[in-house]
Design a protein around this motif. Structure first.
Motif, PDB file in Angstrom:
ATOM      1  N   ALA A 147       0.871  -1.408  -0.054  1.00  0.00           N
ATOM      2  CA  ALA A 147       0.112  -0.166   0.101  1.00  0.00           C
ATOM      3  C   ALA A 147       0.927   1.320  -0.018  1.00  0.00           C
ATOM      4  N   GLN A 178       3.803   1.380  -1.338  1.00  0.00           N
ATOM      5  CA  GLN A 178       4.462   1.764  -2.663  1.00  0.00           C
ATOM      6  C   GLN A 178       3.386   2.277  -3.441  1.00  0.00           C
ATOM      7  N   ALA A 179       2.174   1.697  -3.344  1.00  0.00           N
ATOM      8  CA  ALA A 179       0.938   2.140  -4.138  1.00  0.00           C
ATOM      9  C   ALA A 179       0.933   3.692  -4.033  1.00  0.00           C
ATOM     10  N   LEU A 180       0.787   4.232  -2.925  1.00  0.00           N
ATOM     11  CA  LEU A 180       0.671   5.355  -2.420  1.00  0.00           C
ATOM     12  C   LEU A 180       2.026   6.287  -3.069  1.00  0.00           C
ATOM     13  N   ALA A 207       3.476   5.523  -5.863  1.00  0.00           N
ATOM     14  CA  ALA A 207       3.235   5.529  -7.203  1.00  0.00           C
ATOM     15  C   ALA A 207       2.260   6.667  -7.589  1.00  0.00           C
ATOM     16  N   GLU A 208       1.275   6.640  -6.840  1.00  0.00           N
ATOM     17  CA  GLU A 208       0.278   7.709  -7.084  1.00  0.00           C
ATOM     18  C   GLU A 208       0.891   8.999  -6.816  1.00  0.00           C
ATOM     19  N   TYR A 257      -3.825  -4.595  -1.517  1.00  0.00           N
ATOM     20  CA  TYR A 257      -3.897  -4.103  -0.155  1.00  0.00           C
ATOM     21  C   TYR A 257      -5.082  -3.367   0.124  1.00  0.00           C
ATOM     22  N   THR A 293      -5.679  -3.130   4.054  1.00  0.00           N
ATOM     23  CA  THR A 293      -4.551  -2.208   4.802  1.00  0.00           C
ATOM     24  C   THR A 293      -5.169  -0.943   5.464  1.00  0.00           C
ATOM     25  N   GLN A 306      -4.490   1.840   4.633  1.00  0.00           N
ATOM     26  CA  GLN A 306      -4.794   2.820   3.628  1.00  0.00           C
ATOM     27  C   GLN A 306      -5.660   2.566   2.497  1.00  0.00           C
ATOM     28  N   LEU A 312      -6.373   4.677  -1.049  1.00  0.00           N
ATOM     29  CA  LEU A 312      -6.026   3.991  -2.241  1.00  0.00           C
ATOM     30  C   LEU A 312      -7.698   3.815  -2.990  1.00  0.00           C
ATOM     31  N   LYS A 336      -8.865   6.861  -5.089  1.00  0.00           N
ATOM     32  CA  LYS A 336      -7.934   7.577  -6.015  1.00  0.00           C
ATOM     33  C   LYS A 336      -8.686   8.085  -7.073  1.00  0.00           C
ATOM     34  N   TYR A 379      -6.564  10.287 -12.616  1.00  0.00           N
ATOM     35  CA  TYR A 379      -5.790  11.579 -13.090  1.00  0.00           C
ATOM     36  C   TYR A 379      -5.809  11.504 -14.512  1.00  0.00           C
ATOM     37  N   PRO A 408       7.491  -4.505  -2.993  1.00  0.00           N
ATOM     38  CA  PRO A 408       6.519  -4.896  -3.933  1.00  0.00           C
ATOM     39  C   PRO A 408       6.419  -3.607  -4.971  1.00  0.00           C
ATOM     40  N   VAL A 452       5.043  -1.544  -7.382  1.00  0.00           N
ATOM     41  CA  VAL A 452       3.762  -0.798  -8.128  1.00  0.00           C
ATOM     42  C   VAL A 452       4.228   0.155  -9.059  1.00  0.00           C
ATOM     43  N   THR A 453       4.127   0.122 -10.219  1.00  0.00           N
ATOM     44  CA  THR A 453       4.542   1.106 -11.150  1.00  0.00           C
ATOM     45  C   THR A 453       3.324   2.320 -11.377  1.00  0.00           C
ATOM     46  N   PRO A 454       4.025   3.466 -11.507  1.00  0.00           N
ATOM     47  CA  PRO A 454       2.890   4.350 -11.546  1.00  0.00           C
ATOM     48  C   PRO A 454       2.129   4.375 -12.957  1.00  0.00           C
TER      49      PRO A 454
END
Lengths: 200, 114, 46
Positions: free
Chosen positions: A134, A136-138, A140-141, B56, B59, B61, B65, B68, B71, C37, C39-41
């Protein structure tokens, strides 16, 4: 009944019964050896007396009888000694826990409790992985937001630029200056028409 | 009594034999799991711990998430603004060209006239 | 021999097992620390 005395074996490294057996066998061997020595001494003595009527066979017989007597006596004594030793010396009292088992005094887990602990560990590890991803996801965002912000800022700058150009050329409000321009061109058309009629 | 003792001894022998085997199996299992985990750790070190993320959604977050924004859509919407501006500026440019042509014509006309 | 063997295992095997269990847990903790992990943007077209 049979008592394997496994706890004592855990402490001593041997079973008390084996120990007693070894002692018994050692005593017994010693008794046999001594008996043979005694017999050989008696045979020498007998051989030393002139006209002695005792034959070696008789000596052997009485040695065996004596050995039997001694062995019975010894067995009785030994079983008493064994009883005492097994109860009072080579014995771990029921309330005593050996050092390596002390851990069970504080943490005595049942199979289910142990399994529950294992499950909790793997669940926590799973939770940790999920939280890490999570995070990492944030991140990336955040990267995506940076790109979008840059684009939007470009657009804002573009409009600012447009606004500056209009302001520099005196047309701060496009709409008004359009109206003004239209009126002027209408006036100009009227003037031209007027001039044309006059010239005709 | 003797038979009972013999039976008991046999039972102890069976039990202790089974216990010895299960101790060995237990030790072997932990040994193997230690070797397996060390191997996995080496592998993990080799590829820097990169791994496919699990979902996730459970979790702390998850809410963030889940909320989101899109964008790409935000930018695409701006595209509409920009193409509208393009139209406006084209019209403006045509209007100005027309005006310039008109003012040039009128200038020539007046010059001829005068 | 069987009783001595069994009691020896009761005494010594837990220590041996503990060594492997600690090794396993440390490796698992290490792997968790290394866990990265990917996580690619998302690709944002301008």
């Amino acid at each position: 009944s049979v008592n394997p005395m496994a706890y004592e074996a855990q402490f001593f490294g041997f079973t008390p019964q084996t120990c007693m057996l070894r002692i018994y066998i050692a005593f017994q061997d010693y008794l046999f050896e001594t008996m043979l020595v005694v017999e050989s001494v008696i045979l020498k003595k007998v051989a030393g007396f002139p006209n002695c009527k005792i034959s070696p066979f008789q000596v052997r017989k009485s040695t065996e009888k004596f050995l039997l007597f001694m062995k019975e006596h010894f067995d009785k004594l030994f079983s008493k000694m064994e009883e005492v030793l097994l109860q009072l010396v080579l014995n771990i009292p029921a309330n005593v826990l050996l050092p390596e088992d002390k851990v069970h005094e504080q943490f005595s887990y049942s199979k289910e409790q142990f399994q529950a602990l294992q499950d909790e560990i793997s669940q926590l590890q799973q939770q940790y992985r999920a939280e890490a991803s999570a995070g990492q996801a944030l991140r990336a965002e955040l990267e995506e937001q940076k790109v979008v912000r840059a684009e939007l800022e470009k657009i804002v700058q573009w409009f600012d630029g447009l606004e500056n150009i209009c302001r520099e050329h005196g047309t701060s409000n496009l709409k008004e200056s359009f109206v003004f321009l239209t009126e002027n061109s209408k006036k100009l058309q009227d003037v031209l028409k007027d001039v044309e009629e006059k010239s005709k | 009594a003797f038979d009972a003792s013999v039976a008991q001894v046999k039972e102890y022998i069976a039990r202790f034999t089974a216990e010895c085997q299960s101790w060995d199996q237990l030790l072997l299992r932990y040994q193997q799991s230690a070797e397996e985990t060390s191997r996995q750790l080496e592998e993990c070190r080799r590829d820097g711990g990169r791994a496919e993320p699990p979902t996730y959604l459970q979790t702390s977050q998850a809410e963030v998430l889940r909320s989101k924004p899109n964008y790409q859509k935000i930018l695409d919407d701006q595209g509409e603004v920009l193409s509208c501006m393009e139209l406006v500026l084209d019209e403006l440019q045509q209007a100005v060209k027309l005006l310039e042509a008109f003012s040039e014509d009128s200038r020539q006309y007046l010059r001829r006239l005068s | 021999e069987l009783i001595v063997a069994t009691s020896t295992k009761r005494k010594q095997w837990p220590k041996k097992i503990l060594v492997h269990a600690i090794q396993t847990m440390k490796a698992e903790q290490e792997m968790l620390k290394l866990y990265q992990p990917v996580v690619t943007p998302e690709e944002i077209r301008s």
